[in-house]
Write a protein that holds these residues in place. Structure first.
Motif, mmCIF file in Angstrom:
data_model
loop_
_atom_site.group_PDB
_atom_site.id
_atom_site.type_symbol
_atom_site.label_atom_id
_atom_site.label_comp_id
_atom_site.label_asym_id
_atom_site.label_seq_id
_atom_site.Cartn_x
_atom_site.Cartn_y
_atom_site.Cartn_z
ATOM 1 N N ILE A 92 -0.559 6.410 1.786
ATOM 2 C CA ILE A 92 -0.469 5.105 2.462
ATOM 3 C C ILE A 92 -1.598 4.959 3.489
ATOM 4 N N LYS A 95 -5.366 2.293 3.590
ATOM 5 C CA LYS A 95 -5.900 1.446 4.665
ATOM 6 C C LYS A 95 -7.361 1.755 4.967
ATOM 7 N N LEU A 101 -4.322 -5.179 4.274
ATOM 8 C CA LEU A 101 -3.201 -4.809 3.400
ATOM 9 C C LEU A 101 -1.885 -5.355 3.969
ATOM 10 N N THR A 102 -1.068 -5.898 3.093
ATOM 11 C CA THR A 102 0.221 -6.438 3.546
ATOM 12 C C THR A 102 1.401 -5.596 3.052
ATOM 13 N N GLY A 103 1.131 -4.510 2.321
ATOM 14 C CA GLY A 103 2.215 -3.638 1.884
ATOM 15 C C GLY A 103 1.667 -2.464 1.092
ATOM 16 N N ALA A 104 2.354 -1.323 1.162
ATOM 17 C CA ALA A 104 1.935 -0.150 0.392
ATOM 18 C C ALA A 104 3.127 0.777 0.188
ATOM 19 N N ASP A 105 3.312 1.172 -1.064
ATOM 20 C CA ASP A 105 4.397 2.073 -1.450
ATOM 21 C C ASP A 105 3.790 3.191 -2.294
ATOM 22 N N LYS A 122 -0.466 -4.207 -1.767
ATOM 23 C CA LYS A 122 -0.505 -5.669 -1.743
ATOM 24 C C LYS A 122 -1.426 -6.174 -0.637
ATOM 25 N N THR A 123 -1.994 -7.340 -0.878
ATOM 26 C CA THR A 123 -2.764 -8.024 0.160
ATOM 27 C C THR A 123 -2.629 -9.512 -0.047
#
Lengths: 165, 165, 165, 165, 165, 165
Positions: F67, F71, F85-89, F106-107
């Protein structure tokens, strides 16, 4: 009570951490104010304040370290979203037996900036500690906290403590 | 009193800051232990500890953030010398209304590693705050301090507080 | 003439670049001094110097930026070896129509620190430009150069220019 | 005269520095062009240009260093706002006794990108210096300046120098 | 069998991770070689190789990215010790339907540099992917592995695969 | 065939690389999924999975490393645009003789996030390798690839492989 939690936002149902999906959150102007204190001795505070010297940069270096750290928050705090900071101010007041630090950080973005403000005061406080550690190993950084938070869906928030500081 | 300072080591006679010349200092094994506390509510501590979930990573993420931050201390604290860390441990205990954090950092180098240990506990604490901020905006990071320091010319040092923690 | 080159050290015989193997080089104390100038207007220099204001941090921010950049040189200059800096000083003198910058960087290591000193003065100069750009878009950073270099197999070196500055 | 300053934008009324609040500024397409020169000797320029070698990467490494540095400008220049760069080009021409460097940087954001363009040419120039320092310690980086700037409220700007370069 | 593990070195008896204490390990010259492959299509490999163009930098950018990433390994891999790299070489061969990458990294330090070599080839491979993704979304990075490792207490090691590559 | 390339997007007509101008591209929600595998031995996988230990953080550290690396993609891959970035899994499954890794990033931005997803799985895989290298020097990271990509002008894309994994 409405503030009672039933889950941590960064932790999924199975307990694994993730960077929460904020793709659908609205871009708004946001602001956060955080504070911290460095407790030391009056003679050390005297040295920091040093009005007599032509270049009195002891507090300037902490201020600049705080501002720079705010920008690097998502590199330090693993699940923090990157945000385009639009402003940052760090105040330091050396008086009595302590240095009081306050940071105000702003963004126009999808998440709040309280982590950036807390990172700013933490690193400014670490920098003060670094400056004085040769003369006071026992200094303590304390009361690192959010005072105010504005913007976003949840609107303005003030800590009870903020009112009295 | 022998501990009474007459100057800050990072500040020159004219008040300007610099990164002190340590070229002549001896390379020795050094160790520092620092601590911090995150004060929150018992129901929040319960969420963090979460023994029931298959993956309970809330404390792991803070531990790892602390270790990684220790390595980046000289990027954050402007006048800190870069040091080759030879070990880092971060402990977190979530109990009652708080998370207690302790970091032990080691090097074989020319300066002490208390800034690295303090940075580790500070960033671990910020990461805990980040995890719980959705459920407790009023959490406070406190008692960020050095407990022990070994190695170098000045020899071992223990904080008065360290003995009782 | 002995200084006439027949190859660039970072470039292999086939033209590809690499980070040169310095494993066998000796660890010695090394020092480098570099300088740079920011040319602007006298009225702008006046603003920078601002002795009247209680906190006159315009030059402090450039000094700190220079020191911090010195530590990050190997991240910026691709083929530079990482080095444990043991000291860094950045001087700024604002007078007439210019700001003169000088950095002294030290290490105990296997390669020289002229790149670190040059990076320090370059980033300090960029920071001065950033401070004044709202009032002087036409400022110019110039004369970024090494003045002195000590330590290592090749011994001390002084630029012809260094003698007269 | 309208260009006469009465304050530096990054410096508050009390002389302390801060990262200026740009929350209310408009997002527009912006572009900046900066330049720098590395002055050395014709025989060194010959080595850099090296058309004969199968892999002639001496200029490529400087180009790439410049592009990468542009992205890290807000980490280096303390009061710079982070900006999402949307394009970056770095040109290097090695001829005569010098290497001429020019960078064009673009963003769609709230502040200009002249600092990013200046950082790109500065770090590209430092990288050229690093390549040639074994054969020319006396090389000088000079004429680091903004040539053009477009976008934002103030509209297009060209340096007097830009017209003649 | 002697290679059968009974514990992971980074994991303590209670399952928590830490950065292992290497303070007592000996400083020796160490070297590691790693490799990776990017599988794509022959027409794409043709584009990468492009001997006809005056500046053929597609492979240079991957080489430089690999070298720079090697230096940043301890920032990326959480439990890696920082090490002073003393040399780094990255080779790329574009032929057939693939780009073969090989990195050699050296240090004089207390731990091996296989992570640095693996990081170099991984980031070089990601950079190749980035260059070709507009023309081949289905490219695959594969066979990221250590080929050789020298120095330290355990002495030289060669992968079975290394002998035949 | 429409997928047949005639140029690499990051390479200009003269062969020099640049960061492509995306100023005019539309901001849309974007998502990418990437995967990687670490091949080792069943006894090593057993150690990693370690359900018995109270703190089983071996996979958590790889998840968090992945994660955090997502970034920092534009710092590692030279021509990558910075993206918010708006999300990371990151998922890791240790079973049989391997650890399977999958990242979803996600972005809301102007370019796709496949490089961020690939960087996440690559660094997570390197972190797994780092954990097991003391017990298996011969582990291999393989099948680093994009599985899915959504958003932007070109719309959704699925790898042939993605359907069967």
């Amino acid at each position: 009570m409405s503030d009672a939690p039933d889950a941590l936002s960064h932790v999924r149902a199975d307990g694994a951490v993730h960077m929460v999906d904020v793709s659908a959150k609205q871009v708004t102007a946001r602001r956060a104010v955080a504070a911290a204190s460095v407790l030391t001795r009056p003679d050390v505070v005297e040295l920091i304040a040093q009005g007599k010297l032509p270049k009195g940069e002891a507090l300037a270096v902490a201020r600049i370290a705080g501002i720079m750290a705010a920008k690097r928050t998502p590199e330090l705090v693993p699940l923090c979203h990157p945000l385009p900071l639009t402003g940052a101010d760090v105040e330091l007041v050396a008086a009595g037996d302590r240095v009081e630090i306050r940071a105000t950080v702003k963004t126009v973005g999808v998440t709040g900036v309280e982590m950036e403000a807390l990172t700013a005061v933490s690193v400014a406080a670490l920098t003060v500690y670094d400056m004085i550690k040769a003369v006071d190993k026992a200094a303590v950084i304390t009361d690192v906290r959010v005072l105010e938070k504005d913007g976003g869906k949840s609107g303005p928030w003030r800590s009870a403590q903020a009112r009295t500081v």
